[in-house]
Design a protein around this motif. Structure first.
Motif, PDB file in Angstrom:
ATOM      1  N   GLY A 188      79.796  52.807  42.041  1.00 28.65           N
ATOM      2  CA  GLY A 188      80.659  51.647  41.909  1.00 28.65           C
ATOM      3  C   GLY A 188      79.953  50.482  41.243  1.00 28.65           C
ATOM      4  O   GLY A 188      78.858  50.619  40.676  1.00 28.65           O
ATOM      5  N   PHE A 189      80.578  49.318  41.319  1.00 26.08           N
ATOM      6  CA  PHE A 189      80.043  48.111  40.701  1.00 26.08           C
ATOM      7  C   PHE A 189      78.696  47.742  41.319  1.00 26.08           C
ATOM      8  O   PHE A 189      78.535  47.738  42.542  1.00 26.08           O
ATOM      9  CB  PHE A 189      81.040  46.963  40.904  1.00 26.08           C
ATOM     10  CG  PHE A 189      80.508  45.613  40.497  1.00 26.08           C
ATOM     11  CD1 PHE A 189      80.404  45.267  39.159  1.00 26.08           C
ATOM     12  CD2 PHE A 189      80.104  44.702  41.450  1.00 26.08           C
ATOM     13  CE1 PHE A 189      79.916  44.032  38.777  1.00 26.08           C
ATOM     14  CE2 PHE A 189      79.619  43.452  41.089  1.00 26.08           C
ATOM     15  CZ  PHE A 189      79.530  43.117  39.748  1.00 26.08           C
ATOM     16  N   THR A 190      77.726  47.449  40.482  1.00 25.59           N
ATOM     17  CA  THR A 190      76.413  46.995  40.933  1.00 25.59           C
ATOM     18  C   THR A 190      76.319  45.490  40.722  1.00 25.59           C
ATOM     19  O   THR A 190      76.387  45.011  39.589  1.00 25.59           O
ATOM     20  CB  THR A 190      75.286  47.698  40.159  1.00 25.59           C
ATOM     21  OG1 THR A 190      75.392  49.103  40.371  1.00 25.59           O
ATOM     22  CG2 THR A 190      73.924  47.224  40.637  1.00 25.59           C
ATOM     23  N   GLY A 191      76.177  44.775  41.827  1.00 19.63           N
ATOM     24  CA  GLY A 191      76.178  43.328  41.754  1.00 19.63           C
ATOM     25  C   GLY A 191      74.782  42.739  41.638  1.00 19.63           C
ATOM     26  O   GLY A 191      73.790  43.443  41.410  1.00 19.63           O
ATOM     27  N   THR A 192      74.723  41.416  41.819  1.00 20.03           N
ATOM     28  CA  THR A 192      73.460  40.692  41.686  1.00 20.03           C
ATOM     29  C   THR A 192      73.178  39.798  42.878  1.00 20.03           C
ATOM     30  O   THR A 192      72.125  39.164  42.927  1.00 20.03           O
ATOM     31  CB  THR A 192      73.482  39.819  40.414  1.00 20.03           C
ATOM     32  OG1 THR A 192      74.585  38.899  40.493  1.00 20.03           O
ATOM     33  CG2 THR A 192      73.621  40.678  39.171  1.00 20.03           C
ATOM     34  N   LYS A 193      74.106  39.723  43.825  1.00 20.78           N
ATOM     35  CA  LYS A 193      73.939  38.851  44.986  1.00 20.78           C
ATOM     36  C   LYS A 193      73.671  39.709  46.227  1.00 20.78           C
ATOM     37  O   LYS A 193      74.582  40.382  46.731  1.00 20.78           O
ATOM     38  CB  LYS A 193      75.186  37.999  45.211  1.00 20.78           C
ATOM     39  CG  LYS A 193      75.521  37.057  44.069  1.00 20.78           C
ATOM     40  CD  LYS A 193      76.804  36.289  44.373  1.00 20.78           C
ATOM     41  CE  LYS A 193      77.175  35.356  43.237  1.00 20.78           C
ATOM     42  NZ  LYS A 193      78.455  34.635  43.511  1.00 20.78           N
ATOM     43  N   HIS A 194      72.436  39.706  46.700  1.00 20.49           N
ATOM     44  CA  HIS A 194      72.058  40.501  47.864  1.00 20.49           C
ATOM     45  C   HIS A 194      71.170  39.619  48.747  1.00 20.49           C
ATOM     46  O   HIS A 194      70.121  39.149  48.286  1.00 20.49           O
ATOM     47  CB  HIS A 194      71.295  41.761  47.459  1.00 20.49           C
ATOM     48  CG  HIS A 194      71.820  42.430  46.218  1.00 20.49           C
ATOM     49  ND1 HIS A 194      73.011  43.093  46.183  1.00 20.49           N
ATOM     50  CD2 HIS A 194      71.294  42.512  44.959  1.00 20.49           C
ATOM     51  CE1 HIS A 194      73.206  43.578  44.963  1.00 20.49           C
ATOM     52  NE2 HIS A 194      72.177  43.227  44.207  1.00 20.49           N
ATOM     53  N   HIS A 195      71.571  39.391  50.000  1.00 18.79           N
ATOM     54  CA  HIS A 195      70.869  38.418  50.830  1.00 18.79           C
ATOM     55  C   HIS A 195      70.845  38.832  52.298  1.00 18.79           C
ATOM     56  O   HIS A 195      71.668  39.634  52.746  1.00 18.79           O
ATOM     57  CB  HIS A 195      71.558  37.044  50.750  1.00 18.79           C
ATOM     58  CG  HIS A 195      71.560  36.423  49.398  1.00 18.79           C
ATOM     59  ND1 HIS A 195      72.598  36.576  48.516  1.00 18.79           N
ATOM     60  CD2 HIS A 195      70.635  35.642  48.762  1.00 18.79           C
ATOM     61  CE1 HIS A 195      72.341  35.925  47.394  1.00 18.79           C
ATOM     62  NE2 HIS A 195      71.153  35.350  47.519  1.00 18.79           N
ATOM     63  N   VAL A 196      69.902  38.237  53.033  1.00 23.44           N
ATOM     64  CA  VAL A 196      69.982  38.139  54.488  1.00 23.44           C
ATOM     65  C   VAL A 196      70.104  36.659  54.829  1.00 23.44           C
ATOM     66  O   VAL A 196      69.323  35.827  54.335  1.00 23.44           O
ATOM     67  CB  VAL A 196      68.750  38.737  55.191  1.00 23.44           C
ATOM     68  CG1 VAL A 196      68.764  38.409  56.683  1.00 23.44           C
ATOM     69  CG2 VAL A 196      68.704  40.251  54.993  1.00 23.44           C
TER      70      VAL A 196
END
Length: 390
Positions: free
Chosen positions: A67-75
């Motif tokens: 699927g779509f690979t994003g750029t916003k990944h957080h804890v």
């Protein structure tokens, strides 16, 4: 108003929004309170050992593979109001390299462990003295993350970490990719001496989640691709290479109508029962649900051997139960369903919406459905849900 000992907060996500519900355990009711918004879609969350903070992993990548690979990944950390359960921001988010599929804290809540699925991976981050999420911990040894990490858990003695890697079924001309349990020694945020537990080389072994028995060295593993519950044990500090027990989770294993996949597994706080989600959400060409088991399978645990034996299969009253949680007192179970779908109803169809289903847990471990709360998801998913005692 419920007494203080009866206060539990439930949090459920729809896309990037995380909504708080007040839980009255005695009355088996949920009351919707406030909603906060994360940097991206909520993927998983875990509370601090004190119950005063909630750490949330979020990502704008699509779930699954391809699927779509994003750029916003957080804890992101959130303070839990000890009286009301309301959430407020605590510090700044930390960035992650890719989509987090699961996260946990170690037992003293000194470190955050994050599992990644695509590509598979495992990383550890410090919890700062002010309890905000902190810097990544550099590991002393390379990590083999297996194929499609799906969960990471820390043993209750804080000495072992297990990364659950699901693998993939054979599909579209590609051969099966094996699953495994990646077991590490753990100390102060450091992962060492990795061992891979993969019966039959991991073929025909597709683990999704596990849970630890609260008092015995027993580990219960739900196998998504095999619709099975396996029990392993720690012996001499190592996880057994083969399962001691293997039990099917379906009530009707001979009546599979679409993709049928086991979900999460949780042990009752008293250690006498295990609960496993069976999930189905396949549709026909018109988008209508083709049927399948959306149930919770209940297993009684033999106190001497740890053997699980099925005692109940109960309808979850929704489609695709991705998460369920047991309140700290062990009296209530709430199941969350990822989305709504149309189902056949006579000559027509009707919509079964996403929902939170509430069950009482009897002294015999069996579930008694009380009520459900429909949740509007639109084109999003109710991807995570959990409860925290206040």
């Amino acid at each position: 108003m419920a007494d203080a000992a009866n206060q539990v907060a439930l949090y459920a996500s729809v896309g990037p929004e995380l909504t708080h519900y007040a839980v009255d355990v005695a009355a088996a009711t949920l009351t919707r309170r406030g909603t906060v918004t994360l940097p991206a879609n909520v993927h998983y969350a875990w509370p601090h050992a004190t119950g005063r903070y909630l750490y949330v992993a979020s990502s704008d990548s699509a779930s699954g593979v391809g699927g779509f690979t994003g750029t916003k990944h957080h804890v992101t950390a959130w303070r839990i109001d000890p009286a009301s359960g309301a959430l407020s921001p605590h510090g700044e988010p930390i960035a992650l390299p890719t989509r987090p599929i699961h996260m946990t804290l170690d037992i003293p809540s000194e470190h955050i462990l994050v599992a990644f699925s695509n590509p598979s991976g495992l990383q550890v981050y410090r919890v700062n003295p002010d309890l905000t999420p902190g810097a990544q911990v550099t590991q002393p040894e390379p990590i083999d993350p297996g194929i499609y990490g799906h969960q990471v858990r820390v043993s209750l003695d804080n000495r072992k970490v297990i990364l659950v890697t699901r693998g993939h079924d054979a599909a579209a001309g590609k051969p099966e990719e094996p699953g495994a349990l990646k077991v590490f020694d753990y100390r102060a945020g450091l992962l060492t001496n990795e061992a891979s537990v993969a019966p039959n080389g991991g073929y025909g072994f597709g683990p999704r989640h596990l849970d630890f028995h609260p008092t015995q060295p027993w580990v219960y593993v739900s196998l998504e691709r095999q619709n099975r519950l396996d029990m392993f044990a720690f012996e001499g500090g190592a996880l057994t290479r083969e399962a001691r027990y293997q039990k099917g989770t379906l009530g009707e294993p001979g009546n599979i109508r679409g993709r049928q996949a086991v979900g999460t597994v949780k042990l009752h706080p008293n250690g006498r029962f295990a609960y496993v989600a069976n999930r189905a959400s396949s549709t026909d060409q018109s988008g209508v649900f083709v049927g399948g088991e959306n149930t919770l399978a209940v297993f009684a645990i033999d106190p001497a051997s740890g053997e699980p034996s099925p005692i109940q299969h109960v309808d979850t009253h929704g489609i695709h139960c991705r998460n369920f949680h047991i309140d700290p007192s062990g009296r209530l179970l709430v199941a969350s369903h990822i989305t709504g779908l149309p189902v056949r109803d006579g000559a027509g169809t009707r919509i079964v919406p996403a929902c939170l289903s509430v069950f009482r847990i009897g002294d015999d471990g069996k579930l008694d459905f009380v009520r459900k709360y429909d949740v509007e998801t639109g084109n999003r998913q109710m991807f995570w849900m959990g409860m925290v005692g206040l």
